[in-house]
Design an enzyme around this catalytic site. Structure first.
Site, PDB file in Angstrom:
ATOM      1  N   LYS A  55      71.715  -3.660  81.006  1.00 35.42           N
ATOM      2  CA  LYS A  55      70.258  -3.698  81.143  1.00 35.42           C
ATOM      3  C   LYS A  55      69.598  -4.120  79.831  1.00 35.42           C
ATOM      4  CE  LYS A  55      70.787   0.333  82.867  1.00 35.42           C
ATOM      5  NZ  LYS A  55      71.024   1.577  83.555  1.00 35.42           N
ATOM      6  N   HIS A  84      67.039   2.280  72.771  1.00 35.71           N
ATOM      7  CA  HIS A  84      67.454   2.940  74.004  1.00 35.71           C
ATOM      8  C   HIS A  84      67.992   4.338  73.704  1.00 35.71           C
ATOM      9  CE1 HIS A  84      68.822   3.274  78.131  1.00 35.71           C
ATOM     10  NE2 HIS A  84      69.844   3.931  77.627  1.00 35.71           N
ATOM     11  N   ARG A 123      78.413   5.446  91.688  1.00 32.81           N
ATOM     12  CA  ARG A 123      78.984   6.374  90.690  1.00 32.81           C
ATOM     13  C   ARG A 123      78.375   7.757  90.833  1.00 32.81           C
ATOM     14  NH1 ARG A 123      77.406   3.745  85.360  1.00 32.81           N
ATOM     15  NH2 ARG A 123      78.295   5.611  84.441  1.00 32.81           N
ATOM     16  N   SER A 171      76.976  -0.055  81.638  1.00 31.69           N
ATOM     17  CA  SER A 171      75.766   0.117  82.437  1.00 31.69           C
ATOM     18  C   SER A 171      74.521  -0.012  81.548  1.00 31.69           C
ATOM     19  CB  SER A 171      75.808   1.494  83.107  1.00 31.69           C
ATOM     20  OG  SER A 171      74.546   1.894  83.565  1.00 31.69           O
TER      21      SER A 171
HETATM   22  N1  URA Z   1      72.246   5.655  81.766  1.00 37.61           N
HETATM   23  C1  URA Z   1      72.523   4.470  82.337  1.00 37.61           C
HETATM   24  O1  URA Z   1      71.687   3.584  82.399  1.00 37.61           O
HETATM   25  N2  URA Z   1      73.767   4.293  82.840  1.00 37.61           N
HETATM   26  C2  URA Z   1      74.721   5.225  82.766  1.00 37.61           C
HETATM   27  O2  URA Z   1      75.815   4.985  83.223  1.00 37.61           O
HETATM   28  C3  URA Z   1      74.418   6.458  82.175  1.00 37.61           C
HETATM   29  C4  URA Z   1      73.143   6.633  81.670  1.00 37.61           C
END
Ligand code: URA
Length: 434
Positions: free
Chosen positions: A187, A82, A168, A183
């Site tokens: 995922k 990521h 946000r 966050s």
């Molecule tokens: N990318 C994300 O998926 N979440 C965030 O809070 C910032 C960047």
């Protein structure tokens, strides 16, 4: 329990329990907690932060809010990668075929671009016919048969994060380490990998503008992953200038293909080798990094990585001829050369401004709902450290609208800093957190 009391507790700097965090997040997702209370809660977190236990719990609650992907059909260690987001970051397009051609399965869910940062899914969609929305069965079949699939996130992957992120985004609470780390990791955890390599960007084009905050973010994400039993490594990498020489969508795919042919920019190739080596090590394809680096270099030299790219494109319904003929990507024919008005060296670049310029041309989204133009973008001819003479072309803008071009020119001009002396060379990898 009342939302008011949880907000008050965080506002006054106290640690929240798992139940309190779950109450806020799940209540918000179900529509029982209104936007204004969640916004106040997020602002309290923004100023008071969360400790490691709270971050772990927040991630867990968001990861469990929707589908979780079961990758157990793939034998061995499943490794994900990521990036925290940057300008010209086409790493996945190069890295995924490289590591898959070395025998490591890549089952990757990627995102779309927002603001000044691009997204892999948008870039891939500039390949005619390429499908990023595969069904779960198709996704699994691709990974089983070809060891590679790069798709968009399913609609129901960590929906709590989606809803919270949207809030946000409009309440100035994006750039806080607990919120970013939970966050991203929610995922990643829902996407089912056993091991995760993180590319944490630092510099003018990144969320994190200095090494110390990038390292804190990396530590927070590595800690969340380890607490969830995942093998984790984070590289802190340079985003003070765009990665490679292209920013946009089709134009970035072109550069990725050139890189797989061994003709790509050094910074992009080096970053892919460093991230890929960590992936091969975590995936137990190689037991040491120097051997892994050699395998990856060889994947380019031998043409295996390029063939894997062709195979992936075919498997996902795209036109594989783009690999040999990148004109099929449909990069805009309308170009404008921006020329240097003095002499010296490119002393620095504001990568974020270049990203915004590309967005203004139409390559990116200001709002989630915006439709983007895959054919436009920017080709840098000079980057930080390069010598420049008066009238040299600094960059070429590919455009479709004269009005958008004028906006982009202004931003790109502002982003180049010309200096009398050559700036010190900056390494692409600043550090490793594991
Ligand atoms: N990318 C994300 O998926 N979440 C965030 O809070 C910032 C960047």
């Amino acid at each position: 329990m009342r939302a008011y009391d949880v907000i008050l507790k965080k506002r006054d700097g106290h640690e929240l329990s798992k139940e309190e965090i779950g109450f806020m997040v799940n209540g918000f997702v179900k529509g029982e907690i209104p936007d204004y209370q969640m916004a106040a809660f997020l602002m309290a977190v923004y100023f008071r932060h969360m400790n490691a236990e709270e971050r772990y719990n927040l991630t867990e609650v968001m990861a469990r809010s929707g589908d979780t992907i079961d990758l157990s059909f793939i034998p061995g260690v499943k490794v994900d990668k990521h990036s925290t987001g940057g300008v010209g970051d086409k790493t996945t397009l190069v890295l995924a075929p490289m590591v898959a051609s070395c025998g490591l399965p890549v089952a990757k869910m990627s995102g779309r671009g927002l603001g000044h940062t691009g997204g892999t899914v948008d870039k891939l969609e500039s390949i005619p016919g390429f499908r990023t929305a595969l069904s779960e069965e198709e996704f699994k079949k691709c990974v089983k048969e070809h060891l590679i699939a790069v798709v968009g996130q399913t609609a129901n992957l960590a929906p709590a994060d989606k809803k919270i992120y949207a809030l946000r985004d409009v309440t100035a609470t994006v750039d806080e380490i607990s919120l970013i780390s939970s966050s991203i990791m929610s995922k990643k955890l829902a996407a089912g990998a056993d091991a995760i390599v993180l590319d944490v960007k630092v510099g003018s084009g990144a969320f994190m503008k200095d090494i110390s905050s990038a390292t804190d973010l990396a530590r927070a994400m590595v800690d969340i992953g380890k607490r969830h039993g995942k093998a984790m490594v984070a590289l802190i990498t340079d985003m003070d200038k765009p990665l490679g020489y292209t920013v946009g969508n089709a134009i970035e795919v072109e550069e990725a293909i050139e890189t797989l042919k061994g003709k790509g920019p050094d910074d992009l190739e080096e970053l892919c080798i460093e991230l890929g080596a960590q992936m091969l090590k975590l995936g137990k394809i190689s037991d040491n990094l120097s051997q892994a680096r050699e395998m990856l270099k060889n994947s380019i030299k031998s043409g295996k990585a390029l063939e894997k790219m062709r195979e992936m494109i075919m498997a996902q319904g795209g036109d594989p001829r783009v690999v040999d003929d990148t004109s099929l990507l449909g990069i805009s024919k309308k170009t404008y050369d921006l020329r240097c008005e003095s002499s010296g060296y490119v002393g620095g670049m504001d990568a974020e401004k270049i990203g915004i310029a590309s967005m203004k041309l139409g390559a990116g989204r200001e709002k989630k709902e915006d439709v983007i133009d895959l054919s436009v973008g920017i080709r840098l001819r000079k980057k930080t450290g390069d010598e420049v003479k008066h009238s040299d072309v600094l960059c070429t803008l590919y455009y479709n609208s004269e009005e958008k071009l004028q906006e982009a020119i202004k931003l790109v001009k502002e982003s180049y800093k010309i200096s009398k002396s050559r700036p010190k060379k900056v390494e692409i990898v600043h550090g490793v957190v594991d």
